[in-house]
Scaffold this motif. Structure first.
Motif, mmCIF file in Angstrom:
data_model
loop_
_atom_site.group_PDB
_atom_site.id
_atom_site.type_symbol
_atom_site.label_atom_id
_atom_site.label_comp_id
_atom_site.label_asym_id
_atom_site.label_seq_id
_atom_site.Cartn_x
_atom_site.Cartn_y
_atom_site.Cartn_z
ATOM 1 N N MET A 215 0.795 -1.243 0.000
ATOM 2 C CA MET A 215 0.000 0.000 0.000
ATOM 3 C C MET A 215 0.823 1.286 0.000
ATOM 4 S SD MET A 215 -3.504 0.219 0.509
ATOM 5 C CE MET A 215 -4.034 1.545 1.565
ATOM 6 N N ALA A 216 1.960 1.275 0.703
ATOM 7 C CA ALA A 216 2.480 2.552 1.189
ATOM 8 C C ALA A 216 3.590 3.186 0.369
ATOM 9 C CB ALA A 216 2.990 2.358 2.611
ATOM 10 N N ASP A 217 3.636 4.512 0.405
ATOM 11 C CA ASP A 217 4.807 5.249 -0.065
ATOM 12 C C ASP A 217 5.914 5.134 0.986
ATOM 13 O OD1 ASP A 217 3.365 6.313 -2.246
ATOM 14 O OD2 ASP A 217 2.496 7.831 -0.928
ATOM 15 N N ARG A 218 5.483 5.031 2.239
ATOM 16 C CA ARG A 218 6.454 4.992 3.345
ATOM 17 C C ARG A 218 5.891 4.111 4.453
ATOM 18 N NH1 ARG A 218 7.783 9.385 7.268
ATOM 19 N NH2 ARG A 218 6.024 10.486 6.320
ATOM 20 N N ILE A 219 6.771 3.298 5.031
ATOM 21 C CA ILE A 219 6.355 2.412 6.117
ATOM 22 C C ILE A 219 7.030 2.858 7.405
ATOM 23 C CG2 ILE A 219 6.450 0.022 6.978
ATOM 24 C CD1 ILE A 219 6.673 -0.920 4.108
ATOM 25 N N LEU A 220 6.254 2.970 8.457
ATOM 26 C CA LEU A 220 6.810 3.238 9.781
ATOM 27 C C LEU A 220 6.546 2.006 10.642
ATOM 28 C CD1 LEU A 220 5.403 6.855 10.345
ATOM 29 C CD2 LEU A 220 7.681 6.219 9.527
ATOM 30 N N VAL A 221 7.599 1.453 11.210
ATOM 31 C CA VAL A 221 7.449 0.253 12.041
ATOM 32 C C VAL A 221 7.652 0.645 13.501
ATOM 33 C CG1 VAL A 221 8.286 -2.090 12.495
ATOM 34 C CG2 VAL A 221 8.376 -1.173 10.167
ATOM 35 N N PHE A 222 6.672 0.307 14.309
ATOM 36 C CA PHE A 222 6.724 0.690 15.719
ATOM 37 C C PHE A 222 6.796 -0.521 16.627
ATOM 38 C CE2 PHE A 222 4.817 4.250 13.648
ATOM 39 C CZ PHE A 222 5.414 5.321 14.280
ATOM 40 N N GLY A 223 7.561 -0.357 17.712
ATOM 41 C CA GLY A 223 7.524 -1.332 18.796
ATOM 42 C C GLY A 223 6.821 -0.674 19.960
ATOM 43 N N ALA A 224 6.267 -1.458 20.850
ATOM 44 C CA ALA A 224 5.550 -0.880 21.999
ATOM 45 C C ALA A 224 6.562 -0.211 22.915
ATOM 46 C CB ALA A 224 4.810 -1.983 22.742
ATOM 47 N N PRO A 225 6.233 0.890 23.562
ATOM 48 C CA PRO A 225 5.073 1.740 23.321
ATOM 49 C C PRO A 225 5.373 2.812 22.259
ATOM 50 C CG PRO A 225 6.168 2.346 25.409
ATOM 51 C CD PRO A 225 7.027 1.332 24.723
ATOM 52 N N ALA A 226 4.952 2.518 21.064
ATOM 53 C CA ALA A 226 5.046 3.411 19.907
ATOM 54 C C ALA A 226 6.432 4.012 19.700
ATOM 55 C CB ALA A 226 3.990 4.514 20.003
ATOM 56 N N LYS A 227 7.422 3.148 19.786
ATOM 57 C CA LYS A 227 8.802 3.589 19.537
ATOM 58 C C LYS A 227 9.120 3.263 18.073
ATOM 59 C CE LYS A 227 13.349 2.687 21.548
ATOM 60 N NZ LYS A 227 14.011 1.711 20.699
ATOM 61 N N LEU A 228 9.644 4.240 17.341
ATOM 62 C CA LEU A 228 9.926 4.024 15.916
ATOM 63 C C LEU A 228 11.143 3.119 15.750
ATOM 64 C CD1 LEU A 228 9.073 4.731 13.034
ATOM 65 C CD2 LEU A 228 10.518 6.749 13.168
#
Ligand SMILES: Nc1ncnc2c1ncn2[C@@H]1O[C@H](COP(=O)(O)OP(=O)(O)OP(=O)(O)O)[C@@H](O)[C@H]1O
Ligand SMILES: [Mg+2]
Length: 260
Positions: A215-228
């Motif tokens: 889907m994406a132009d850009r992917i952001l992958v997060f670990g808990a708690p919302a750390k990039l």
């Protein structure tokens, strides 16, 4: 004159569609989001990947204005979505995991709902809803009720309803993940084509790596708690070359701590 024009111009002209700066959210002792910063540019499709509990829905709630951050700043087209929600009326639309259709309304009447809430005129509402059903490939299902539609068709109606108000920003929270793989893939391709054609900004939350890459132009992958953990712009090769796709998929899986 220049200064006057600048003062009266809407806040929205040159700012990112969505911007979070040093955002933290806590619920009692639970840290749902810790120091999260990211921006989504206008017309960009960003996939937001994270394991369960990573704070994805919480981030969407901040952007929708359902929740104020405990710390930091959230801006949508330059506005505070919680305090200045009136400014964002018809700017944001949301697609949820379940279709949230009203069982007593036909497909067409369900698509009309958002327009009716915005008090659009009746004939224009019918016209727009009819056009949107056609865009999602359901012109022949206009008079069917939700129980007469398949899961994929229902989700199409739901997305047509979201897009019919012509929002600048579309937020999608796992909205393909309850469908089987093939149905999900076809719908995702159709929706991403439509949002690219219409130059919508889209933040797409998912825990499915394939969905995000496709889907994406850009992917952001997060670990808990919302750390990039990772930011990546998928290339044509990432999407179309199975070997490159696998390398990227495995890298993201490793970041997420998924062993497959
Ligand atoms: N209203 C709330 N009250 C208390 N805790 C909450 C609330 N909303 C979320 N949380 C907690 O915040 C954390 C992040 O939740 P969130 O729903 O944002 O995760 P998510 O990434 O969307 O997960 P999933 O993939 O399961 O949908 C979790 O630990 C959750 O229990
Ligand atoms: Mg969630």
């Amino acid at each position: 004159m220049q200064a006057e024009l600048m003062q009266t111009a809407p806040k929205t002209t040159d700012l990112p569609a969505i911007q979070l700066q040093h955002v933290g959210v806590t619920f009692g002792d639970v840290v749902a989001i810790q120091n999260l910063s990211f921006a989504v540019e206008r017309g960009e499709i960003v996939s937001f990947l994270g394991r369960t509990g990573a704070g994805k829905s919480t981030a969407l709630n901040l952007i929708m204005g359902n929740l104020a951050p405990t710390r930091g700043e959230v801006r949508v087209m330059g506005f505070d979505p919680k305090a200045e929600f009136q400014q964002l009326r018809r700017v944001i639309a949301v697609g949820f995991q379940t279709d949230r259709l009203m069982p007593w309304r036909t497909a067409l009447e369900n698509v009309e709902l958002g327009l009716q809430i915005l008090h659009e005129e009746k004939t224009a509402t019918r016209k727009k809803a009819t056009e949107w059903l056609a865009r999602v490939g359901l012109e022949r299902a206009a008079n069917l009720y939700p129980h007469e539609l398949s899961g994929g068709m229902r989700q199409r109606v739901s997305l047509a309803r979201a897009l019919a108000i012509d929002p600048e920003i579309l937020l999608l929270d796992e909205c393909f993940s309850q469908l089987d793989h093939v149905t999900s893939q076809v719908l995702r391709a159709d929706i991403s084509r439509l949002i690219r054609e219409l130059r919508k900004t889209c933040l797409f939350v998912t825990h499915r790596i394939d969905d995000a890459i496709e889907m994406a132009d850009r992917i952001l992958v997060f670990g808990a708690p919302a750390k990039l953990l990772l930011e990546h712009r998928p290339t044509e090769a990432d999407r179309n070359d199975p070997a490159a796709f696998k390398v990227l998929h495995d890298l993201i899986a490793e970041k997420l701590g998924i062993v497959e």
